[in-house]
Design a protein around this motif. Structure first.
Motif, PDB file in Angstrom:
ATOM      1  N   PRO A  85      16.171   9.379  36.190  1.00 34.76           N
ATOM      2  CA  PRO A  85      17.341   8.959  36.968  1.00 34.76           C
ATOM      3  C   PRO A  85      18.394   8.245  36.114  1.00 34.76           C
ATOM      4  N   ARG A  86      19.646   8.644  36.298  1.00 31.48           N
ATOM      5  CA  ARG A  86      20.746   7.997  35.588  1.00 31.48           C
ATOM      6  C   ARG A  86      21.313   6.861  36.446  1.00 31.48           C
ATOM      7  N   PRO A  87      21.465   5.660  35.883  1.00 34.58           N
ATOM      8  CA  PRO A  87      22.116   4.574  36.625  1.00 34.58           C
ATOM      9  C   PRO A  87      23.549   4.955  36.995  1.00 34.58           C
ATOM     10  N   ILE A  88      23.968   4.577  38.197  1.00 33.29           N
ATOM     11  CA  ILE A  88      25.285   4.937  38.711  1.00 33.29           C
ATOM     12  C   ILE A  88      26.107   3.659  38.892  1.00 33.29           C
ATOM     13  N   ALA A  89      27.235   3.608  38.246  1.00 30.63           N
ATOM     14  CA  ALA A  89      28.062   2.407  38.267  1.00 30.63           C
ATOM     15  C   ALA A  89      28.919   2.348  39.530  1.00 30.63           C
ATOM     16  N   THR A  90      29.336   1.152  39.888  1.00 24.47           N
ATOM     17  CA  THR A  90      30.292   0.948  40.963  1.00 24.47           C
ATOM     18  C   THR A  90      31.665   1.420  40.494  1.00 24.47           C
ATOM     19  N   ALA A  91      32.639   1.382  41.396  1.00 29.97           N
ATOM     20  CA  ALA A  91      33.994   1.824  41.044  1.00 29.97           C
ATOM     21  C   ALA A  91      34.581   1.009  39.897  1.00 29.97           C
ATOM     22  N   ASP A  92      34.173  -0.252  39.772  1.00 30.38           N
ATOM     23  CA  ASP A  92      34.711  -1.082  38.691  1.00 30.38           C
ATOM     24  C   ASP A  92      33.776  -1.138  37.482  1.00 30.38           C
ATOM     25  N   GLY A  93      32.814  -0.194  37.418  1.00 32.74           N
ATOM     26  CA  GLY A  93      32.007  -0.035  36.219  1.00 32.74           C
ATOM     27  C   GLY A  93      30.760  -0.873  36.112  1.00 32.74           C
ATOM     28  N   CYS A  94      30.347  -1.513  37.188  1.00 33.94           N
ATOM     29  CA  CYS A  94      29.155  -2.358  37.139  1.00 33.94           C
ATOM     30  C   CYS A  94      27.896  -1.543  37.470  1.00 33.94           C
ATOM     31  N   LEU A  95      26.862  -1.680  36.659  1.00 30.90           N
ATOM     32  CA  LEU A  95      25.587  -1.016  36.947  1.00 30.90           C
ATOM     33  C   LEU A  95      24.719  -1.847  37.885  1.00 30.90           C
ATOM     34  N   LEU A  96      24.996  -3.135  37.964  1.00 27.80           N
ATOM     35  CA  LEU A  96      24.168  -4.065  38.726  1.00 27.80           C
ATOM     36  C   LEU A  96      25.069  -4.982  39.528  1.00 27.80           C
ATOM     37  N   VAL A  97      24.734  -5.204  40.793  1.00 28.34           N
ATOM     38  CA  VAL A  97      25.527  -6.116  41.622  1.00 28.34           C
ATOM     39  C   VAL A  97      24.632  -7.231  42.154  1.00 28.34           C
ATOM     40  N   ALA A  98      25.223  -8.394  42.321  1.00 25.67           N
ATOM     41  CA  ALA A  98      24.509  -9.559  42.833  1.00 25.67           C
ATOM     42  C   ALA A  98      24.788  -9.714  44.324  1.00 25.67           C
ATOM     43  N   LEU A  99      23.744  -9.878  45.101  1.00 21.14           N
ATOM     44  CA  LEU A  99      23.872 -10.109  46.543  1.00 21.14           C
ATOM     45  C   LEU A  99      23.528 -11.562  46.826  1.00 21.14           C
ATOM     46  N   PRO A 100      24.397 -12.280  47.524  1.00 23.97           N
ATOM     47  CA  PRO A 100      24.160 -13.708  47.740  1.00 23.97           C
ATOM     48  C   PRO A 100      23.045 -13.964  48.745  1.00 23.97           C
ATOM     49  N   GLU A 101      22.518 -15.162  48.722  1.00 26.00           N
ATOM     50  CA  GLU A 101      21.522 -15.582  49.705  1.00 26.00           C
ATOM     51  C   GLU A 101      22.127 -15.547  51.098  1.00 26.00           C
ATOM     52  N   ALA A 110      21.043  -5.580  43.179  1.00 21.58           N
ATOM     53  CA  ALA A 110      20.898  -4.203  43.659  1.00 21.58           C
ATOM     54  C   ALA A 110      21.516  -3.252  42.637  1.00 21.58           C
ATOM     55  N   ASP A 111      20.974  -2.053  42.593  1.00 18.87           N
ATOM     56  CA  ASP A 111      21.572  -1.004  41.770  1.00 18.87           C
ATOM     57  C   ASP A 111      21.349   0.338  42.449  1.00 18.87           C
ATOM     58  N   ILE A 112      22.025   1.353  41.944  1.00 19.55           N
ATOM     59  CA  ILE A 112      21.851   2.720  42.426  1.00 19.55           C
ATOM     60  C   ILE A 112      21.575   3.608  41.220  1.00 19.55           C
ATOM     61  N   ILE A 113      20.573   4.459  41.364  1.00 15.60           N
ATOM     62  CA  ILE A 113      20.249   5.413  40.319  1.00 15.60           C
ATOM     63  C   ILE A 113      20.238   6.813  40.912  1.00 15.60           C
ATOM     64  N   GLY A 114      20.426   7.814  40.072  1.00 14.63           N
ATOM     65  CA  GLY A 114      20.499   9.189  40.539  1.00 14.63           C
ATOM     66  C   GLY A 114      19.208   9.656  41.193  1.00 14.63           C
ATOM     67  N   TRP A 115      19.357  10.637  42.071  1.00 21.93           N
ATOM     68  CA  TRP A 115      18.196  11.191  42.765  1.00 21.93           C
ATOM     69  C   TRP A 115      17.555  12.271  41.903  1.00 21.93           C
ATOM     70  N   MET A 116      16.229  12.271  41.861  1.00 21.82           N
ATOM     71  CA  MET A 116      15.505  13.282  41.101  1.00 21.82           C
ATOM     72  C   MET A 116      14.655  14.106  42.075  1.00 21.82           C
ATOM     73  N   ASP A 117      14.788  15.412  41.995  1.00 23.88           N
ATOM     74  CA  ASP A 117      13.997  16.291  42.838  1.00 23.88           C
ATOM     75  C   ASP A 117      12.569  16.393  42.312  1.00 23.88           C
ATOM     76  N   GLY A 118      11.654  16.711  43.216  1.00 26.24           N
ATOM     77  CA  GLY A 118      10.257  16.871  42.845  1.00 26.24           C
ATOM     78  C   GLY A 118       9.358  16.116  43.798  1.00 26.24           C
ATOM     79  N   GLN A 119       8.076  16.387  43.697  1.00 23.74           N
ATOM     80  CA  GLN A 119       7.062  15.709  44.500  1.00 23.74           C
ATOM     81  C   GLN A 119       6.267  14.762  43.612  1.00 23.74           C
ATOM     82  N   THR A 120       5.900  13.603  44.154  1.00 25.96           N
ATOM     83  CA  THR A 120       5.076  12.693  43.378  1.00 25.96           C
ATOM     84  C   THR A 120       3.756  13.368  43.017  1.00 25.96           C
ATOM     85  N   LEU A 121       3.249  13.055  41.846  1.00 24.97           N
ATOM     86  CA  LEU A 121       2.006  13.646  41.369  1.00 24.97           C
ATOM     87  C   LEU A 121       0.869  13.422  42.348  1.00 24.97           C
TER      88      LEU A 121
END
Length: 336
Positions: A85-101, A110-121
């Protein structure tokens, strides 16, 4: 584990996921919760219609530097040609975002990564469904891909500020192992505590006196269990680099084999994985002879992991079972 979550908590998780998705401009959807273990993982839809995986990281498990470093290594492996999976950046180029309490959650990332097809082993605790011939092909590909990952890691120059945990002697057997003090967990019997303490000291000695070829050390995935290996027509893909760090390459091999040792086709599985690995990277017989040591080391990690997560279903029972299984494995191998 997802189905067992209380409805009110599921609703809070969904709201938290949409809060994260706002950073990628796609909050107007209902994310699909796939997994709730170390992280909460959702299948989501990107603005261009592609599927992706949103991860809400467990608060307090990895800090921002470690999470950012995980994504940097994943991106480097993808750029080098490895299918994952390739990490996917936000519109402003961030790979990782902080969510407040908030009322439901502590501060987390939180982050988003690309979807990979296939079944778990497969799934831990359930027999593998593939034929022995298919298992040979899968584990040969798994071994070759693992070796290529290790090769790429050795050629890569990490960026400034890169940090990942170390699955070294201290991380596995020190006073504060990465996954917990397995020898003095709550719930262990006095006999289990004594036996695990003695085993720990014996393993420290064995680890310190390994032959040089077995000391191959560098970045590893560290959690190549069945659930983290996707099988597709074109081969295998590794997912969930959450525990990736610096470690012995034999630890990666042992992790991929440990939970398969009771499979009827285990000899085929082990031979195929080792053959596949050796097709891309050296693994001398002198190094391979230390595999039993790393099988026991890997087995020990599960005790501390579940002991530190009493909120999980049957966590106490699993701690006791893994303790007995590890001691039995060590005796079977000849370490007790």
């Amino acid at each position: 584990m997802v189905a067992a979550l209380p409805p009110h908590f599921r609703a809070a998780l969904d709201a938290r996921a949409r809060q994260a998705l706002a950073h990628w401009g796609v909050a107007d959807q209902r994310p699909e919760l796939l997994k709730y273990r170390e992280n909460a993982v959702f299948r989501v839809c990107l603005a261009d219609g592609r599927s992706a995986a949103l991860r809400l990281h467990r608060a307090g498990y990895h800090d921002e530097a470690a999470l950012r470093s995980e994504l940097q290594w994943m991106a480097a492996l993808v750029d080098s040609g490895l299918a994952l999976p390739r990490p996917i950046a936000t519109a402003d180029g961030c790979l990782l975002v902080a969510l407040p309490e908030d009322e439901a959650f502590a501060a987390q990332h939180a982050d988003i990564i690309g979807w990979m097809d296939g079944q778990t082993l497969g799934e831990s605790g359930k027999p593998l469904s593939h034929t022995p011939e298919k298992l040979g092909a899968i584990f040969s590909a798994l071994g070759a891909t693992m070796a290529e990952m290790h090769n790429l890691a050795d050629r890569w120059t990490s960026p400034e500020g890169f940090w990942r945990p170390a699955w070294d002697a201290e991380g596995l057997l020190g006073e504060r192992p990465l996954w917990g003090r397995f020898w003095d967990c709550d719930g262990l019997s006095s006999a289990q505590t004594r036996a695990l303490s003695a085993l720990r000291h014996d393993l420290r000695r064995r680890l310190a006196t390994m032959p040089t070829p077995a000391q191959d050390f560098g970045l590893i995935h560290a959690d190549l269990v069945r659930e983290n290996v996707l099988v597709a027509a074109k081969g295998v893909t590794f997912i969930d680099f959450d525990d990736a760090g610096y470690g012995f390459r034999l630890f990666d091999i042992a992790t991929a084999l440990l939970k398969n040792r009771r499979e009827p086709a285990y000899e085929t599985i082990e031979a195929a994985l080792i053959s596949g690995y050796r097709s891309r990277r050296a693994l001398p017989d002198e190094a391979f002879s230390c595999l039993p040591l790393f099988l026991v080391l890997r087995s020990l990690t599960y005790i501390g992991w579940f002991a530190s997560r009493p909120e999980l279903p049957a966590a106490r029972d699993r701690v006791l079972r893994y303790a007995d299984e590890t001691l039995a494995l060590a005796e079977e191998i000849g370490f007790r």
